[in-house]
Design a protein around this motif. Structure first.
Motif, PDB file in Angstrom:
ATOM      1  N   GLY A 588     -18.339  19.309  17.619  1.00 49.96           N
ATOM      2  CA  GLY A 588     -16.887  19.247  17.779  1.00 49.96           C
ATOM      3  C   GLY A 588     -16.428  17.885  18.258  1.00 49.96           C
ATOM      4  N   SER A 589     -15.607  17.869  19.291  1.00 50.30           N
ATOM      5  CA  SER A 589     -15.051  16.621  19.821  1.00 50.30           C
ATOM      6  C   SER A 589     -15.868  16.069  20.980  1.00 50.30           C
ATOM      7  CB  SER A 589     -13.600  16.856  20.275  1.00 50.30           C
ATOM      8  OG  SER A 589     -13.560  17.822  21.326  1.00 50.30           O
ATOM      9  N   ASP A 590     -17.102  16.547  21.147  1.00 45.78           N
ATOM     10  CA  ASP A 590     -17.941  16.068  22.248  1.00 45.78           C
ATOM     11  C   ASP A 590     -18.067  14.543  22.202  1.00 45.78           C
ATOM     12  OD1 ASP A 590     -18.361  18.604  23.167  1.00 45.78           O
ATOM     13  OD2 ASP A 590     -20.333  18.850  22.269  1.00 45.78           O
ATOM     14  N   GLY A 591     -17.855  13.927  23.366  1.00 49.76           N
ATOM     15  CA  GLY A 591     -17.935  12.478  23.468  1.00 49.76           C
ATOM     16  C   GLY A 591     -16.581  11.806  23.378  1.00 49.76           C
ATOM     17  N   TYR A 592     -15.560  12.564  22.995  1.00 49.22           N
ATOM     18  CA  TYR A 592     -14.216  12.005  22.860  1.00 49.22           C
ATOM     19  C   TYR A 592     -13.235  12.594  23.872  1.00 49.22           C
ATOM     20  CZ  TYR A 592     -15.919  10.367  18.320  1.00 49.22           C
ATOM     21  OH  TYR A 592     -16.645   9.762  17.315  1.00 49.22           O
ATOM     22  N   SER A 593     -13.486  13.803  24.330  1.00 47.41           N
ATOM     23  CA  SER A 593     -12.557  14.486  25.231  1.00 47.41           C
ATOM     24  C   SER A 593     -12.729  13.989  26.671  1.00 47.41           C
ATOM     25  CB  SER A 593     -12.820  15.997  25.173  1.00 47.41           C
ATOM     26  OG  SER A 593     -12.101  16.662  26.190  1.00 47.41           O
ATOM     27  N   PRO A 594     -11.627  13.856  27.419  1.00 52.32           N
ATOM     28  CA  PRO A 594     -11.727  13.430  28.823  1.00 52.32           C
ATOM     29  C   PRO A 594     -12.638  14.318  29.654  1.00 52.32           C
ATOM     30  CG  PRO A 594      -9.460  13.320  28.091  1.00 52.32           C
ATOM     31  CD  PRO A 594     -10.215  13.989  26.989  1.00 52.32           C
ATOM     32  N   ALA A 595     -12.678  15.614  29.347  1.00 47.76           N
ATOM     33  CA  ALA A 595     -13.531  16.528  30.114  1.00 47.76           C
ATOM     34  C   ALA A 595     -15.006  16.202  29.928  1.00 47.76           C
ATOM     35  CB  ALA A 595     -13.269  17.970  29.694  1.00 47.76           C
ATOM     36  N   ASN A 596     -15.352  15.521  28.825  1.00 47.79           N
ATOM     37  CA  ASN A 596     -16.744  15.139  28.597  1.00 47.79           C
ATOM     38  C   ASN A 596     -17.239  14.156  29.642  1.00 47.79           C
ATOM     39  OD1 ASN A 596     -16.171  14.987  25.004  1.00 47.79           O
ATOM     40  ND2 ASN A 596     -16.555  16.756  26.303  1.00 47.79           N
ATOM     41  N   ALA A 597     -16.306  13.386  30.221  1.00 48.62           N
ATOM     42  CA  ALA A 597     -16.691  12.423  31.256  1.00 48.62           C
ATOM     43  C   ALA A 597     -17.325  13.111  32.454  1.00 48.62           C
ATOM     44  CB  ALA A 597     -15.467  11.625  31.707  1.00 48.62           C
ATOM     45  N   LEU A 598     -17.010  14.401  32.633  1.00 48.81           N
ATOM     46  CA  LEU A 598     -17.542  15.181  33.758  1.00 48.81           C
ATOM     47  C   LEU A 598     -18.640  16.133  33.289  1.00 48.81           C
ATOM     48  CD1 LEU A 598     -14.118  16.022  35.449  1.00 48.81           C
ATOM     49  CD2 LEU A 598     -15.563  13.996  35.737  1.00 48.81           C
ATOM     50  N   GLY A 599     -19.181  15.881  32.090  1.00 43.53           N
ATOM     51  CA  GLY A 599     -20.281  16.707  31.596  1.00 43.53           C
ATOM     52  C   GLY A 599     -19.844  17.962  30.880  1.00 43.53           C
ATOM     53  N   GLY A 600     -18.570  18.094  30.588  1.00 38.99           N
ATOM     54  CA  GLY A 600     -18.077  19.310  29.945  1.00 38.99           C
ATOM     55  C   GLY A 600     -18.237  19.283  28.443  1.00 38.99           C
ATOM     56  N   VAL A 601     -19.478  19.111  27.961  1.00 38.98           N
ATOM     57  CA  VAL A 601     -19.734  19.149  26.521  1.00 38.98           C
ATOM     58  C   VAL A 601     -19.971  20.592  26.086  1.00 38.98           C
ATOM     59  CG1 VAL A 601     -20.555  16.804  26.244  1.00 38.98           C
ATOM     60  CG2 VAL A 601     -22.141  18.554  27.006  1.00 38.98           C
ATOM     61  N   THR A 602     -19.720  20.879  24.828  1.00 36.23           N
ATOM     62  CA  THR A 602     -19.664  22.259  24.334  1.00 36.23           C
ATOM     63  C   THR A 602     -20.969  23.016  24.531  1.00 36.23           C
ATOM     64  OG1 THR A 602     -18.109  21.485  22.654  1.00 36.23           O
ATOM     65  CG2 THR A 602     -19.032  23.693  22.367  1.00 36.23           C
ATOM     66  N   LYS A 603     -22.052  22.521  23.954  1.00 37.48           N
ATOM     67  CA  LYS A 603     -23.342  23.199  24.040  1.00 37.48           C
ATOM     68  C   LYS A 603     -24.111  22.798  25.285  1.00 37.48           C
ATOM     69  CE  LYS A 603     -25.974  23.556  20.405  1.00 37.48           C
ATOM     70  NZ  LYS A 603     -26.725  23.169  19.165  1.00 37.48           N
ATOM     71  N   GLY A 604     -23.854  21.588  25.780  1.00 38.63           N
ATOM     72  CA  GLY A 604     -24.647  21.060  26.870  1.00 38.63           C
ATOM     73  C   GLY A 604     -25.800  20.233  26.327  1.00 38.63           C
ATOM     74  N   ILE A 605     -26.652  19.734  27.224  1.00 40.73           N
ATOM     75  CA  ILE A 605     -27.847  18.998  26.824  1.00 40.73           C
ATOM     76  C   ILE A 605     -29.022  19.520  27.640  1.00 40.73           C
ATOM     77  CG2 ILE A 605     -26.516  16.955  26.211  1.00 40.73           C
ATOM     78  CD1 ILE A 605     -27.405  15.615  28.713  1.00 40.73           C
ATOM     79  N   THR A 606     -30.220  19.292  27.150  1.00 34.82           N
ATOM     80  CA  THR A 606     -31.397  19.808  27.841  1.00 34.82           C
ATOM     81  C   THR A 606     -31.797  18.895  28.995  1.00 34.82           C
ATOM     82  OG1 THR A 606     -32.983  18.617  26.445  1.00 34.82           O
ATOM     83  CG2 THR A 606     -32.230  20.785  25.671  1.00 34.82           C
ATOM     84  N   VAL A 607     -32.626  19.409  29.880  1.00 36.88           N
ATOM     85  CA  VAL A 607     -33.134  18.610  31.002  1.00 36.88           C
ATOM     86  C   VAL A 607     -33.927  17.422  30.460  1.00 36.88           C
ATOM     87  CG1 VAL A 607     -34.579  18.622  33.078  1.00 36.88           C
ATOM     88  CG2 VAL A 607     -33.210  20.642  32.491  1.00 36.88           C
ATOM     89  N   GLU A 608     -34.695  17.657  29.419  1.00 41.31           N
ATOM     90  CA  GLU A 608     -35.462  16.562  28.825  1.00 41.31           C
ATOM     91  C   GLU A 608     -34.546  15.465  28.311  1.00 41.31           C
ATOM     92  OE1 GLU A 608     -38.285  15.597  24.955  1.00 41.31           O
ATOM     93  OE2 GLU A 608     -38.072  17.675  25.608  1.00 41.31           O
ATOM     94  N   GLU A 609     -33.496  15.840  27.571  1.00 36.36           N
ATOM     95  CA  GLU A 609     -32.581  14.842  27.032  1.00 36.36           C
ATOM     96  C   GLU A 609     -31.877  14.077  28.147  1.00 36.36           C
ATOM     97  OE1 GLU A 609     -31.065  16.517  22.723  1.00 36.36           O
ATOM     98  OE2 GLU A 609     -30.194  17.413  24.517  1.00 36.36           O
ATOM     99  N   ASN A 610     -31.416  14.775  29.169  1.00 37.55           N
ATOM    100  CA  ASN A 610     -30.702  14.135  30.265  1.00 37.55           C
ATOM    101  C   ASN A 610     -31.610  13.160  31.010  1.00 37.55           C
ATOM    102  OD1 ASN A 610     -28.204  13.863  31.507  1.00 37.55           O
ATOM    103  ND2 ASN A 610     -28.619  15.402  33.060  1.00 37.55           N
ATOM    104  N   THR A 611     -32.825  13.612  31.310  1.00 42.54           N
ATOM    105  CA  THR A 611     -33.783  12.767  32.019  1.00 42.54           C
ATOM    106  C   THR A 611     -34.174  11.577  31.161  1.00 42.54           C
ATOM    107  OG1 THR A 611     -34.637  14.771  33.098  1.00 42.54           O
ATOM    108  CG2 THR A 611     -35.988  12.781  33.256  1.00 42.54           C
ATOM    109  N   ASN A 612     -34.428  11.827  29.893  1.00 42.48           N
ATOM    110  CA  ASN A 612     -34.827  10.770  28.962  1.00 42.48           C
ATOM    111  C   ASN A 612     -33.750   9.695  28.851  1.00 42.48           C
ATOM    112  OD1 ASN A 612     -36.064  10.818  25.503  1.00 42.48           O
ATOM    113  ND2 ASN A 612     -36.406   9.392  27.161  1.00 42.48           N
TER     114      ASN A 612
END
Length: 865
Positions: A588-612
């Motif tokens: 969707g609009s993940d990465g463009y919405s202001p709420a994304n700045a606070l981690g509010g992405v639709t599906k989320g990301i995994t611990v591996e992706e975040n750590t990586n």
């Protein structure tokens, strides 16, 4: 009499003369000769073309199989019956993990011990002319090719049973003419050495049939009969035989059982496939119409075997993860051999799955084809690639079970064992809760033993990953508290909203890369209003004008949203930074919405992706993708895969160091300040805490010059965490994992080296409000700051963003009328300075959507509304 005879002869002479001289007759005879000669010419051309085509095809076929050695009957027999060699996996240092696909159950059975019903069912659905052909049926190959080209459902395959046996036992599963040609050649050769019954028996012992009632993989007709219906292979009835015969086409789709055991709620796909087999059996004459109709009414669910307790060997979670990653690697290799780009095929596979998610969630309220167009994808190509990779993954799963591979991983056994012990031994987890759906209703499940409905318990979970920065090696991970209770891997496979840990990745680092802010830049932690969107800080308080460094350390939300708004105005490629750092789940609009700045992405990301993603900063701005499979060796000892590092430049070394220096303060005085006191060692740590909306997820990611460690806490069904304890729980687990790894390898976890600033970073005094040189008003307003900054963006201009605000003059006292002299003095004397106002144009460009009128004046310092 003679006279009459003469008249008759004269008549025929006249007729002959006129026939030969008649123009119509002559034209007709001429046309006939031309047609006949043309027919002969066309026939000759067709025959020449036919022989030429046959020769060309034969030559092409010969060219494809020129490298295929002639296999003796003895070797053929050995290879065809070699189906019991499981693959093995290893920790780093060649320490065995154990057999891969260890849950594969295979029971060998002679053909005479298998029900004729199953034999007939398999032949009807897989190879109806099995007893007539010599290994290959050209008509079937042509039919299957036509169905594939026309994108029609394939009821019967183009490969004979002999070809399928060859494909499974002697060849790879790549999709290519080369492999197909070799398959045909070897199938015909196999038919020379073996009887039909020998070939059929081998096939029925090789074929995979999905899972049994306990969730184990099963192969061979005997294991399938026992594992699915609880009967011997010789006693399978017609509908049972039809069900089993239909499984090999797609065993894990058609299987009636779940991966972890127990019947699926819906296995109609398998039943539908069984009905197709029954119709084929009837069409082939193996059963009567009455038998078919009776079998079509068979209640499969009632006759499924009851699940039994499943026994797992050591490291079930690790084994499962290694198998999954090996499956992807083997699928990519097969794609490359088939002439595809394996990496691109896999990316299309992931992108298509994201589109399916967008479609299922109604994010765009459009068809899949329209969603593909919206993203700029070619839908038909994407669909085809997804289908191809699905097939390659299925084939890879079979290869792992029977291919005899040795898979070497990056996992450090002592560190892995230690982290598992910390996760299991931690006593500070919050109590279990009842799982709830999106409407807040308690979820109920059926107890497999009692058959009664029970409330589903939802324990607090943990996920963690430890990555070596420079290499990308995943040294260890924690996928959850108890694999027996939950087989979800919360470290690698479960995406969650990452809260404020998103701020460095999507907000501050990109903004610094573009020169929009520096660590000492002034940001506004004041009311922000954009339509109905009004972000708030934890606790609901604002903190006024502050530096970006402080805002990040204290994890203030509003400044992050404000900076992201400026970033979005400067570039439309903000999401590309996330994608370059290996985050694949944006929809969707993940990465463009202001709420994304606070981690509010639709599906989320995994611990591996975040750590990586955080290793990017430790690697001077280069992203090194994390990996777990180091190399794969085949049964002959040949290395068929070795991981290759492919760094991707995301940020400059200057931006990366500035980001690290800001994140050091998280552990000094910020939200993670209590963490270093829990460690048994010291290192140059930088990192970020994070909490998602409604306190559903808690994060802590920390990096030092050697490693990056990420931890997540939460509930599988998004229950709210204990607000009074969750941050303590997260940092205690993070420190526990770090300490356990330190006990194993102190040099790894506690390097003496510190992050060093590159030449392009200096300490500088500047106006934090404008980024330019310090002016008198900037100094007076308290906005002059001294901090590290990128020399590329050193202050070059004098920008005045403030204007003075003066208080009104006090009125004269009524009993003391002013004289002309007094009036003159009053007008000449300037009013006392009372503060500053931010110029409107600067306010709009640097603080868009700042609701200054709603701000508490006590938070504004020298700034006036």
């Amino acid at each position: 009499m003679t006279r009459y005879f003469k008249k008759i002869c004269d008549f025929f002479d006249w007729l002959a003369e006129n026939w030969s001289e008649n123009s119509v007759i002559q034209t007709t005879r001429s046309a006939g000769r031309i047609i006949w000669q043309s027919f002969l010419a066309v026939l000759a051309i067709v025959m020449i073309g036919l022989f030429f085509s046959i020769g060309t095809i034969a030559g092409y076929f010969a060219n494809l199989v020129r490298d295929q050695p002639i296999i003796s009957g003895v070797k053929l027999q050995k290879e065809i019956n070699n189906y019991s060699e499981s693959s093995e996996s290893y920790f780093a240092g060649n320490i065995p993990i154990g057999k891969m696909s260890h849950d594969l159950i295979r029971e060998k059975a002679e053909l005479k011990a298998i029900s004729p019903n199953l034999i007939h069912a398999v032949i009807a659905i897989e190879d109806e002319s099995f007893y007539e052909h010599k290994g290959v049926v050209p008509k079937a190959v042509l039919r299957a090719s036509t169905e594939e080209l026309l994108n029609k459902p394939q009821v019967t395959g183009g490969s004979t049973i002999t070809q399928q046996l060859i494909k499974n036992q002697l060849l790879t599963s790549e999709v290519s003419f080369d492999r197909k040609a070799k398959e045909i050649l070897l199938a015909m050769r196999t038919e020379r050495f073996f009887s039909k019954n020998q070939i059929l028996e081998a096939y029925l012992n090789v074929a995979t049939f999905g899972r049994d009632a306990s969730g184990n993989n099963i192969a061979g007709a005997a294991a399938a009969a026992e594992g699915i219906f609880g009967v011997e292979a010789s006693k399978l009835n017609i509908p049972q035989a039809a069900f089993i015969a239909g499984l090999p086409k797609n065993p894990f789709v058609y299987s009636p059982f779940q991966n972890n055991g127990g019947a699926k709620k819906d296995f109609s796909a398998g039943i539908g496939r069984a009905h197709t087999v029954l119709h084929r059996m009837y069409a082939s004459g193996y059963i009567s119409k009455k038998q078919m109709n009776e079998s079509l009414k068979y209640d499969y669910r009632q006759h499924l075997v009851k699940s039994k307790k499943r026994t797992d060997e050591d490291y079930p979670e690790l084994r499962q993860e290694v198998e999954h990653r090996t499956q992807i690697v083997l699928a990519k290799l097969a794609a490359n051999r088939a002439g595809y780009n394996g990496d691109r095929l896999y990316q299309d596979y992931l992108s298509y799955k994201n589109m399916e998610y967008e479609y299922s969630q109604g994010i765009y309220d459009r068809s899949l084809k329209e969603i593909a167009k919206l993203h700029g994808y070619h839908f038909d190509a994407m669909s085809r690639n997804k289908k191809i990779f699905d097939e390659l993954l299925t084939d890879a799963e079979k290869q792992i079970a029977t291919g005899g591979y040795k898979v070497y991983t990056t996992i450090n056994k002592p560190i892995y064992d230690g982290m598992q012990n910390v996760a299991k031994g931690y006593s500070g987890y919050s109590s279990d809760k009842y799982a709830r759906d999106r409407k807040g209703q308690i979820i109920e499940v059926t107890n497999k033993e009692t058959g009664k409905k029970e409330k589903l318990e939802d324990p607090m979970q943990v996920g963690s990953v430890l990555i070596e920065n420079k290499t990308g090696k995943i040294l260890s991970f924690v996928g959850g508290r108890d694999f027996q209770r939950s087989e979800f891997n919360y470290a690698t496979n479960v995406p969650r909203q990452n809260g404020s840990t998103m701020k460095p990745l999507l907000v501050y680092a990109p903004a610094m890369e573009l020169g929009l802010v520096q660590p000492g830049s002034i940001v506004a932690d004041l009311p922000y209003k954009r339509g109905k969107y009004m972000p708030h800080n934890y606790g609901g308080r604002y903190h006024g004008f502050e530096t970006a460094r402080v805002a990040l350390a204290q994890s203030h939300n509003v400044p992050a949203v404000s900076v992201f708004t400026r970033l979005s105005s400067a570039t439309d490629r903000a999401p590309q930074y996330l994608k370059k750092m290996g985050i694949t789940s944006l929809v969707g609009s993940d990465g463009y919405s202001p709420a994304n700045a606070l981690g509010g992405v639709t599906k989320g990301i995994t611990v591996e992706e975040n750590t990586n993603a955080y290793t990017t900063f430790a690697n001077n701005g280069q992203f090194v993708d994390a990996f777990m499979i180091d190399k794969i060796v085949d049964r002959d000892g040949k290395v068929i895969y070795r991981h290759q590092k492919k760094p991707v430049r995301v940020f400059s070394s200057e931006t990366s160091y500035l980001m690290l220096d800001m994140m050091r303060d998280v552990f000094k005085y910020g939200t993670g300040a209590a963490t270093p006191g829990l460690l048994e060692f010291s290192a140059d740590w930088a990192g970020k805490t994070g909490t998602s909306q409604d306190w559903r997820d808690s994060w802590l990611v920390g990096t030092n010059p050697n490693v990056t460690l990420g931890v997540w806490n939460g509930y599988a069904h998004n229950q709210t965490l204990d607000r009074s304890r969750y941050s303590q729980q997260t940092r205690t687990l993070w420190a526990g994992f770090a300490n356990s790894a330190y006990h194993v390898d102190p040099n790894l976890m506690a390097p003496e080296e510190r992050f060093q600033p590159p030449e392009g970073v200096v300490r500088q005094t500047f106006c934090g409000l404008t980024g330019g040189r310090v002016t008198g008003m900037c100094q007076a307003a308290g906005f002059a700051k001294t901090d590290v900054m990128n020399t590329k963006y050193l202050p070059q201009q004098t920008i005045e963003a403030l204007e003075p605000v003066q208080s009104a003059p006090k009125p004269d006292k009524p009993d003391q009328p002013s004289s002309p002299k007094d009036s003159r003095n009053t007008s000449e004397k300037a009013a006392p300075e009372d503060g500053f106002r931010i110029k409107p144009d600067f306010l709009m460009s640097h603080f868009p959507y700042l609701d200054l009128q709603s701000a508490d004046p006590s938070l504004l310092g020298k700034i006036r509304k």
